[in-house]
Design an enzyme around this catalytic site. Structure first.
Site, mmCIF file in Angstrom:
data_model
loop_
_atom_site.group_PDB
_atom_site.id
_atom_site.type_symbol
_atom_site.label_atom_id
_atom_site.label_comp_id
_atom_site.label_asym_id
_atom_site.label_seq_id
_atom_site.Cartn_x
_atom_site.Cartn_y
_atom_site.Cartn_z
ATOM 1 N NE ARG A 99 41.909 43.079 37.549
ATOM 2 C CZ ARG A 99 42.248 41.990 38.239
ATOM 3 N NH1 ARG A 99 41.330 41.260 38.847
ATOM 4 N NH2 ARG A 99 43.510 41.619 38.305
ATOM 5 C CB THR A 375 38.711 33.818 41.728
ATOM 6 O OG1 THR A 375 39.800 34.674 42.023
ATOM 7 C CG2 THR A 375 37.933 34.431 40.586
ATOM 8 C CB THR A 393 38.246 37.554 42.044
ATOM 9 O OG1 THR A 393 39.149 37.002 42.985
ATOM 10 C CG2 THR A 393 38.887 38.742 41.380
ATOM 11 C CG ASN A 395 44.109 38.603 44.296
ATOM 12 O OD1 ASN A 395 44.126 37.666 43.503
ATOM 13 N ND2 ASN A 395 45.206 39.207 44.670
ATOM 14 C CG ASP A 417 45.864 40.169 40.479
ATOM 15 O OD1 ASP A 417 46.598 39.311 40.986
ATOM 16 O OD2 ASP A 417 44.671 39.953 40.187
ATOM 17 C CB SER A 446 42.681 40.009 35.478
ATOM 18 O OG SER A 446 41.941 38.871 35.852
ATOM 19 N N GLY A 467 41.333 30.306 40.080
ATOM 20 C CA GLY A 467 42.596 29.569 40.124
ATOM 21 C C GLY A 467 43.832 30.402 39.872
ATOM 22 N N GLY A 468 43.731 31.739 40.003
ATOM 23 C CA GLY A 468 44.915 32.585 39.838
ATOM 24 C C GLY A 468 45.578 32.324 38.499
HETATM 25 O O1 DON Z 1 42.485 38.551 38.406
HETATM 26 C C1 DON Z 1 43.215 37.605 38.653
HETATM 27 O O2 DON Z 1 43.838 37.000 37.796
HETATM 28 C C2 DON Z 1 43.329 37.119 40.083
HETATM 29 N N1 DON Z 1 43.009 38.183 40.978
HETATM 30 C C3 DON Z 1 42.424 35.949 40.234
HETATM 31 C C4 DON Z 1 42.532 35.346 41.582
HETATM 32 C C5 DON Z 1 42.072 33.959 41.634
HETATM 33 O O3 DON Z 1 41.650 33.368 40.692
HETATM 34 C C6 DON Z 1 42.206 33.305 42.897
HETATM 35 N N2 DON Z 1 41.584 32.018 42.815
HETATM 36 N N3 DON Z 1 41.525 30.985 42.925
#
Ligand code: DON
Length: 565
Positions: A99, A375, A393, A395, A417, A446, A467-468
């Site tokens: 990370r 991501t 990712t 981000n 984040d 994350s 998918g955040g």
């Molecule tokens: O680490 C995380 O949770 C976010 N930076 C992930 C970002 C993400 O999955 C965007 N995607 N679709």
């Protein structure tokens, strides 16, 4: 007479169903010796070639990661970070945390104005949005510890793709068009990703000469090229000239970490997933622990009862995430409690079987989901049974939008984040508190949830997704789709989804995930529902040990591909 007719009916169903596809999705890809599932066909093929040459899953993961940095630059990266869960064939399991970290010159209130309000976009786009990248160090670390091949061999396909180009796919062409204003905003990307005033069309060849040079330097000099050598100099120069704060010192001080995965059980299966600084593993196991007390299989796929229990579990886990989770090297986290069956039992008791518990009653906060994100995740199993589950990712799409001039790669916007201000939402609408405040050297919290599931001590499933905020609930659904709803792995990744993240108090659902009468039932229980697009493309592998078959499922939501042999 009736009995004879019934017999004939059953017989004809049996005869005529022979050879008929009965799956809800296309069939999973089958392999006996190895499987690579990623978001990009070229990257998956590169991974499988490494396996065929005798490389193991970790070798293939390194090759796939570097390939994605070229053919999927919106999320594949060397300017970002990621997490990798590795299970070796002997059963040893470990997590690599690469990370990003907050730069030395970062500070708690760096994204606030003089009135203490969050300055829109400051943590999202531009030179201050990036954390110190971890990918190059993380991949070298994984390779040194668990791989068998030379870094230069594994980067070579990526160098060739960057130097000679690759055909732009339909999806990528659409992304390049949609993001053209971001490319122009920081000028350098426009020269590479736009064709003058025109856009790359499907089938056009995209060449990335500077990226090829950068990758060659890493192939020749290893990670030092990035963290101490020429690339470090280019990063520092770009930052200093434009008001950024990442220095060569930050880069030289970056270290990936070996961590112990979090572990949980669910009805005879064992779940291994990413520990903090990801919230993914803890939240996933907390939700599974709560749901173990219900018969989700019996209440059925996306029935109002199933959705009710899952959403109530999600709200409680996301509320704990917001309160307790952060970088374990900076804050102390009650991991044991959060993972315990006893705690889950207590939470389960707070769930009313017939009504929703308003989020306000679980904990305070307020937020919205308002940005397209990206991501990427890939899953790999080799012929020995080594497995890699990796999510990486920048981000959001193309990270901060800043491309390092002369080096050809995008920097992440992972600083978003962190909690810019306790209680104010990030781009995923997630709210967090003190535990995730900015501190120099700290890793931002994350949701990434690379996961491996075993059954009777044997490898059973490898899964993960982008998918955040929806990452954790997507992995939950993929696992339950297989274990409870008996889906094959392709159906499990394709099935329509829903998501609740505690705040805002609404069930987000994907098109076709919720039928009219289920919606009406849920509304009677007190729920709000909101249609949401853009769920992540999950990529997973299911292992049938008895028959020695690997089943690969690449999510149909994007252009992913499972390659087996
Ligand atoms: O680490 C995380 O949770 C976010 N930076 C992930 C970002 C993400 O999955 C965007 N995607 N679709």
């Amino acid at each position: 007479m009736k009995k004879i007719l019934l017999f004939l009916l059953v017989l004809s169903i049996l005869i005529f169903s022979e050879g008929v596809i009965i799956n809800a999705s296309r069939e999973p890809v089958i392999g006996r010796n190895g499987m690579v599932v990623s978001t990009n066909e070229i990257a998956s093929r590169i991974g499988i070639e490494i396996l065929k040459k005798g490389g193991n899953a970790i070798d293939a993961a390194v090759a796939v990661s570097y390939a994605l940095a070229v053919v999927y630059p919106q999320a594949g990266n060397i300017g970002g970070g990621g997490f990798m869960i590795i299970r070796l064939a002997d059963g040893n399991i470990t997590a690599i945390d690469y990370r990003e970290t907050a730069p030395e010159k970062s500070s708690r209130n760096m994204y606030l104005d003089s009135n203490g309000n969050v300055i829109k976009e400051k943590s999202v786009r531009g030179y201050l949005a990036s954390g110190v990248p971890g990918t190059v160090a993380g991949l070298s670390f994984a390779l040194e510890k668990f791989g068998t091949m030379k870094l230069r061999t594994l980067i070579k396909p990526a160098i060739e793709l960057a130097k000679n180009g690759f055909p732009v796919s339909q999806g990528f062409s659409r992304v390049l068009k949609n993001y053209s204003s971001l490319f122009k905003r920081f000028s350098a990307p426009a020269k590479i990703f736009l064709k003058g005033k025109n856009f790359y069309k499907p089938g056009d060849i995209l060449i990335q000469k500077d990226l090829a040079k950068t990758l060659r330097l890493i192939a020749e000099q290893g990670k030092d090229a990035f963290y101490r050598g020429k690339i470090a100099k280019l990063i520092e120069k770009e930052m200093l000239e434009n008001g950024g704060i990442i220095t060569r010192n930050d880069l030289a001080n970056y270290n990936p970490k070996l961590r112990e995965p979090v572990k949980g059980t669910y009805k005879g299966y064992t779940i291994y997933s990413m520990p903090p600084p990801s919230s993914g593993g803890i939240a996933l196991i907390e939700m599974l622990n709560i749901l173990e007390g219900y018969n989700i299989g019996k209440s059925g796929f996306n029935s109002s009862k199933t959705i009710h229990f899952m959403v109530e579990a999600e709200k409680r886990a996301y509320a704990d995430r917001a309160q307790y989770l952060g970088d374990p090297d900076f804050v102390s986290i009650p991991v044991k409690t959060l993972l315990s069956k006893k705690y889950a039992e207590k939470l389960r008791k707070s769930i009313n079987r017939n009504y929703t518990t308003p989020s306000e009653k679980i904990k305070p906060g307020n937020s919205i989901i308002n940005e397209r994100q990206h991501t990427t995740h890939f899953s790999i199993v080799d012929k020995e049974g080594n497995a890699v589950s990796c999510t990486t990712t920048l981000n959001s799409y193309f990270g901060s939008g800043v491309l390092i001039k002369g080096a050809g790669f995008f920097m992440n916007n992972e600083m978003d984040d962190f909690s810019s201000k306790p209680g104010s939402p990030n781009i995923y609408g997630l709210v967090e508190g003190e535990a995730n405040a900015i501190e120099p050297g700290k890793r931002m919290l994350s949701c990434m949830t690379p996961t491996i599931v075993t059954k009777n001590g044997k490898l059973y499933m490898v899964a993960g997704t982008p998918g955040g905020a929806t990452i954790i609930t997507t992995v939950l659904q993929v696992i339950l789709n297989v274990i409870e709803h008996k889906m094959d792995i392709q159906e499990a990744v394709d099935a329509p989804r829903f998501h609740h993240q505690w705040k805002p108090d609404t069930i987000y659902y994907e098109k076709f995930a919720i039928s009219k009468d289920v919606r009406e039932n849920l509304e009677k229980m007190g729920y709000n529902l909101t249609l949401k697009r853009d769920y992540g493309d999950a990529h997973a592998i299911l292992v049938d040990r008895k028959n020695n078959i690997l089943y690969g499922g690449a999510d149909s939501r994007q252009e992913g591909k499972a390659e087996g042999y």
